[in-house]
Design a protein around this motif. Structure first.
Motif, PDB file in Angstrom:
ATOM      1  N   GLY A  44       0.798  -1.224   0.000  1.00 49.77           N
ATOM      2  CA  GLY A  44       0.000   0.000   0.000  1.00 49.77           C
ATOM      3  C   GLY A  44       0.826   1.268   0.000  1.00 49.77           C
ATOM      4  O   GLY A  44       0.323   2.343   0.322  1.00 49.77           O
ATOM      5  N   VAL A  45       2.128   1.162  -0.348  1.00 48.12           N
ATOM      6  CA  VAL A  45       3.015   2.324  -0.348  1.00 48.12           C
ATOM      7  C   VAL A  45       3.358   2.687  -1.785  1.00 48.12           C
ATOM      8  O   VAL A  45       3.778   1.839  -2.562  1.00 48.12           O
ATOM      9  N   GLY A  46       3.183   3.967  -2.141  1.00 50.01           N
ATOM     10  CA  GLY A  46       3.542   4.381  -3.492  1.00 50.01           C
ATOM     11  C   GLY A  46       2.945   5.711  -3.866  1.00 50.01           C
ATOM     12  O   GLY A  46       2.291   6.376  -3.053  1.00 50.01           O
ATOM     13  N   SER A  47       3.158   6.104  -5.108  1.00 49.71           N
ATOM     14  CA  SER A  47       2.692   7.398  -5.595  1.00 49.71           C
ATOM     15  C   SER A  47       1.274   7.357  -6.144  1.00 49.71           C
ATOM     16  O   SER A  47       0.676   8.397  -6.409  1.00 49.71           O
ATOM     17  N   SER A  48       0.725   6.153  -6.312  1.00 47.13           N
ATOM     18  CA  SER A  48      -0.621   6.029  -6.838  1.00 47.13           C
ATOM     19  C   SER A  48      -1.646   6.603  -5.865  1.00 47.13           C
ATOM     20  O   SER A  48      -1.490   6.506  -4.644  1.00 47.13           O
ATOM     21  N   SER A  49      -2.698   7.196  -6.400  1.00 45.94           N
ATOM     22  CA  SER A  49      -3.745   7.768  -5.550  1.00 45.94           C
ATOM     23  C   SER A  49      -4.492   6.698  -4.766  1.00 45.94           C
ATOM     24  O   SER A  49      -5.166   7.000  -3.783  1.00 45.94           O
ATOM     25  N   SER A  50      -4.377   5.442  -5.197  1.00 55.02           N
ATOM     26  CA  SER A  50      -5.030   4.343  -4.478  1.00 55.02           C
ATOM     27  C   SER A  50      -4.178   3.815  -3.327  1.00 55.02           C
ATOM     28  O   SER A  50      -4.639   3.003  -2.530  1.00 55.02           O
ATOM     29  N   SER A  51      -2.929   4.271  -3.223  1.00 55.96           N
ATOM     30  CA  SER A  51      -2.046   3.832  -2.148  1.00 55.96           C
ATOM     31  C   SER A  51      -2.466   4.481  -0.827  1.00 55.96           C
ATOM     32  O   SER A  51      -2.911   5.622  -0.802  1.00 55.96           O
ATOM     33  N   HIS A  52      -2.297   3.746   0.241  1.00 55.58           N
ATOM     34  CA  HIS A  52      -2.633   4.277   1.561  1.00 55.58           C
ATOM     35  C   HIS A  52      -1.501   5.110   2.151  1.00 55.58           C
ATOM     36  O   HIS A  52      -1.733   5.925   3.041  1.00 55.58           O
ATOM     37  N   TRP A  53      -0.263   4.885   1.679  1.00 55.05           N
ATOM     38  CA  TRP A  53       0.910   5.574   2.208  1.00 55.05           C
ATOM     39  C   TRP A  53       1.727   6.158   1.066  1.00 55.05           C
ATOM     40  O   TRP A  53       1.834   5.569   0.003  1.00 55.05           O
ATOM     41  N   GLU A  54       2.336   7.313   1.323  1.00 54.21           N
ATOM     42  CA  GLU A  54       3.090   8.028   0.302  1.00 54.21           C
ATOM     43  C   GLU A  54       4.495   8.365   0.818  1.00 54.21           C
ATOM     44  O   GLU A  54       4.668   8.814   1.954  1.00 54.21           O
TER      45      GLU A  54
END
Length: 321
Positions: A44-54
């Protein structure tokens, strides 16, 4: 096959829901909130808007951790939740690791855990912005003030000297600056010594916020036991803020790793009196009796926060003198 499915369900239930009683004998249940938690394999980590963590800055994801900084000079990185937390009572368990080539007092600068209104803002406070709004819990690995005093050929008194690394907490309202040169002393709520560098076992910080009480404990000795660090009543934190972690290096450096951030929702049984006392919405972070906390002096060991609280209760008539 049905039996296997049943036991799988039981195991999941045990790991996501626990019942226990707090120090004041209030029954509580806790539930793991996966949308606010960060753990392997970090899908869930990443630059995607669906990721929970950035991720921000120099932070990177590996198979074993989220590395906020590498053991190199002038690095800063962070990981921030995209989802605001609207829980009334919560508990955050942080599994982290700080390690590097630097020897004692030749490493830096440290790691911070955040619950703040702002997110994804670079700055001088362990890689996050100054004048933040919310809670910061700092694992400070370099004694800036002590080195400054040594240069002036002066020393701390036995009462005020700290042993680093040092864990401390601060509540900011958007207008309070963190004093980096004094290692946060003017605004700290309290803290404890925590020898966390270059250990071969796991290290953890436990942050609980329940009934406007902030409790911090550490598990750093490899004994799987929590040790008291800070326990302060009258801490007012609004709902709807973001969790995050950040770290920074300067002329000195370390690897600052987050292995997991696990957030639990606490379901607390309150009396009618307690419900009435807490019914007002909190709009700005604050701490009751902050001036009283300052007069008790710096807490430099794991038992001092308990002694401070006892002193407050004695003054209020809650305990015999």
């Amino acid at each position: 096959m049905a039996l296997k499915t049943y036991w799988t369900f039981v195991i999941i239930l045990i790991t996501t829901c626990r019942s226990f009683a707090d120090d004041d004998n209030h029954e509580m249940e806790e539930f793991l909130k996966r949308e606010h938690s960060l753990s392997k394999p970090y899908q869930g980590v990443g630059s995607s808007s669906s990721s929970h963590w950035e991720l921000m800055g120099d932070a990177m994801v590996t198979t074993e951790q989220v590395r906020l900084t590498t053991d190199m000079q002038s690095k800063q990185g962070a990981v921030w939740s995209r989802i605001p937390c609207h829980l009334r009572d919560w508990e955050l368990q942080v599994h982290f690791k700080i390690h590097g080539q630097g020897k004692k007092n030749l490493n830096g600068d440290g790691l911070a855990i955040w619950y703040t209104k702002e997110r994804m803002q670079k700055g001088p406070v362990f890689g996050n912005q100054d004048l933040f709004t919310g809670l910061g819990v700092f694992v400070d690995t370099y004694p800036n003030e002590e080195k400054h005093l040594e240069a002036q050929k002066t020393r701390y008194t036995t009462r005020t000297q700290r042993i680093f690394p040092f864990v401390l907490a601060m509540v900011g309202n958007g207008s309070i600056s963190y004093d980096h040169e004094r290692d946060g002393r003017p605004t700290e709520l309290g803290g404890c010594n925590a020898m966390v560098r270059n250990l071969n076992h796991d290290t953890f910080i436990f942050i609980r916020y329940v009934r406007r009480r902030l409790t911090i404990m550490i598990d750093i000795d490899g004994q799987h036991e929590w040790r008291d660090c800070l326990d302060i009543p009258g801490v007012r934190l609004p709902q709807g803020y973001y969790f995050g972690a950040s770290a920074v290096t300067g002329d000195l450096s370390d690897n600052h790793d987050v292995i997991s951030l696990k957030l639990y929702q606490l379901t607390v049984l309150r009396s009618e009196t307690e419900e009435k006392e807490e019914e007002d919405e909190i709009t700005l972070p604050s701490v009751d009796n902050m001036d009283l906390l300052k007069t008790t002096g710096t807490r430099t060991d794991a038992n001092a926060s308990t002694e401070t609280e006892r002193g407050e209760k004695e003054r209020e008539g809650g305990l015999p003198s």
